[in-house]
Design an enzyme around this catalytic site. Structure first.
Site, PDB file in Angstrom:
ATOM      1  N   ARG A 118      13.145  39.765   0.230  1.00 43.36           N
ATOM      2  CA  ARG A 118      11.895  39.424   0.927  1.00 43.36           C
ATOM      3  C   ARG A 118      11.621  37.926   0.940  1.00 43.36           C
ATOM      4  O   ARG A 118      10.795  37.455   1.710  1.00 43.36           O
ATOM      5  CB  ARG A 118      10.727  40.209   0.319  1.00 43.36           C
ATOM      6  CG  ARG A 118      10.818  41.706   0.599  1.00 43.36           C
ATOM      7  CD  ARG A 118       9.672  42.459  -0.034  1.00 43.36           C
ATOM      8  NE  ARG A 118       9.634  42.358  -1.466  1.00 43.36           N
ATOM      9  CZ  ARG A 118      10.358  43.088  -2.304  1.00 43.36           C
ATOM     10  NH1 ARG A 118      11.199  43.995  -1.821  1.00 43.36           N
ATOM     11  NH2 ARG A 118      10.266  42.931  -3.602  1.00 43.36           N
ATOM     12  N   GLU A 145      12.650  44.359 -17.185  1.00 43.96           N
ATOM     13  CA  GLU A 145      11.832  45.104 -18.142  1.00 43.96           C
ATOM     14  C   GLU A 145      12.736  45.820 -19.162  1.00 43.96           C
ATOM     15  O   GLU A 145      12.493  45.788 -20.350  1.00 43.96           O
ATOM     16  CB  GLU A 145      10.996  46.121 -17.370  1.00 43.96           C
ATOM     17  CG  GLU A 145       9.650  46.359 -17.985  1.00 43.96           C
ATOM     18  CD  GLU A 145       8.822  47.280 -17.103  1.00 43.96           C
ATOM     19  OE1 GLU A 145       9.027  47.291 -15.883  1.00 43.96           O
ATOM     20  OE2 GLU A 145       7.987  47.994 -17.675  1.00 43.96           O
TER      21      GLU A 145
HETATM   22  P1  AMP Z   1       9.952  38.321 -11.469  1.00 38.27           P
HETATM   23  O1  AMP Z   1      11.349  37.910 -11.787  1.00 38.27           O
HETATM   24  O2  AMP Z   1       9.361  39.249 -12.467  1.00 38.27           O
HETATM   25  O3  AMP Z   1       9.057  37.116 -11.214  1.00 38.27           O
HETATM   26  O4  AMP Z   1       9.994  39.178 -10.131  1.00 38.27           O
HETATM   27  C1  AMP Z   1      10.104  38.553  -8.913  1.00 38.27           C
HETATM   28  C2  AMP Z   1      10.885  39.362  -7.914  1.00 38.27           C
HETATM   29  O5  AMP Z   1      10.547  40.741  -7.965  1.00 38.27           O
HETATM   30  C3  AMP Z   1      10.581  38.882  -6.519  1.00 38.27           C
HETATM   31  O6  AMP Z   1      11.797  38.769  -5.812  1.00 38.27           O
HETATM   32  C4  AMP Z   1       9.667  39.948  -5.933  1.00 38.27           C
HETATM   33  O7  AMP Z   1      10.074  40.244  -4.625  1.00 38.27           O
HETATM   34  C5  AMP Z   1       9.811  41.142  -6.817  1.00 38.27           C
HETATM   35  N1  AMP Z   1       8.517  41.671  -7.286  1.00 38.27           N
HETATM   36  C6  AMP Z   1       8.074  41.649  -8.560  1.00 38.27           C
HETATM   37  N2  AMP Z   1       6.897  42.256  -8.679  1.00 38.27           N
HETATM   38  C7  AMP Z   1       6.558  42.650  -7.439  1.00 38.27           C
HETATM   39  C8  AMP Z   1       5.415  43.333  -6.879  1.00 38.27           C
HETATM   40  N3  AMP Z   1       4.397  43.732  -7.637  1.00 38.27           N
HETATM   41  N4  AMP Z   1       5.398  43.568  -5.552  1.00 38.27           N
HETATM   42  C9  AMP Z   1       6.430  43.172  -4.772  1.00 38.27           C
HETATM   43  N5  AMP Z   1       7.523  42.534  -5.235  1.00 38.27           N
HETATM   44  C10 AMP Z   1       7.590  42.272  -6.553  1.00 38.27           C
END
Ligand code: AMP
Length: 170
Positions: free
Chosen positions: A58, A95
């Protein structure tokens, strides 16, 4: 224009406990997409950018629009095994367990000014790994920008030291 109204919250997707931020209503509206793009460009100001790096999948939508507007190259960061040429890789914590992301080894030249973009900043693990890939090839990160930031997950602490910007905050 209230861009928050173009983000659909989908409870318990893709698994229980996740409040998924769906950007398809935003992408479906040319007016909202343009307004969002304008805000991202405004946050960057007049800084020069050679490459815009987008994170699968995305992150690709606005990263390519930004690259076009900035007259910069677009670089995809992808999940394992998707890129056809030689890659560099970084792992990051999920996670449960960990995963890794990849970038083509020749995507960035030493000294390139780089804008990193993704749709959502959550825990920041993906963005941190992406920054490491960019810097491994000698890229200089000008800004990390996001459509949305889930502030309660404190992702910006993982990429402290960079200019971190987001259009919408939750
Ligand atoms: P993080 O590494 O935890 O910051 O997760 C970021 C990635 O996970 C990004 O590429 C987002 O597209 C996806 N992502 C994480 N949480 C969400 C959410 N609540 N809604 C949509 N995409 C998410």
């Amino acid at each position: 224009m209230d861009l928050y109204t173009y983000i659909r919250n989908v409870k318990d997707f893709p698994k229980p406990g996740i409040d998924f931020k769906d950007i398809t209503p935003l992408l479906n509206s040319p007016v909202a997409t343009l307004a969002c793009l304008d805000q991202l460009l405004k946050m960057l100001g007049d800084r020069k950018v050679d490459k815009v790096v987008g994170i699968e999948s995305r992150g690709f939508f606005f990263a390519t629009l930004l690259a076009h507007k900035l007259n910069a190259g677009f670089v995809p960061i992808r999940k394992p095994g998707k890129l056809p040429h030689k890659t560099i890789k970084r792992s990051y914590a999920l996670e449960y367990g960990d995963d890794h992301i990849e970038m083509h080894i020749d995507a960035i030249e030493n000294g390139d000014l780089v804008l990193l973009h993704d749709d959502v900043l959550a825990t920041g693990g993906t963005a941190k790994a992406a920054c490491e890939l960019i810097e491994q090839l000698g890229g200089k990160i000008v800004q990390c920008n996001f459509l949305m930031e889930l502030q309660f997950l404190r992702g910006r602490e993982k990429i402290a030291g960079y200019d971190v910007q987001s259009v919408l905050k939750y």
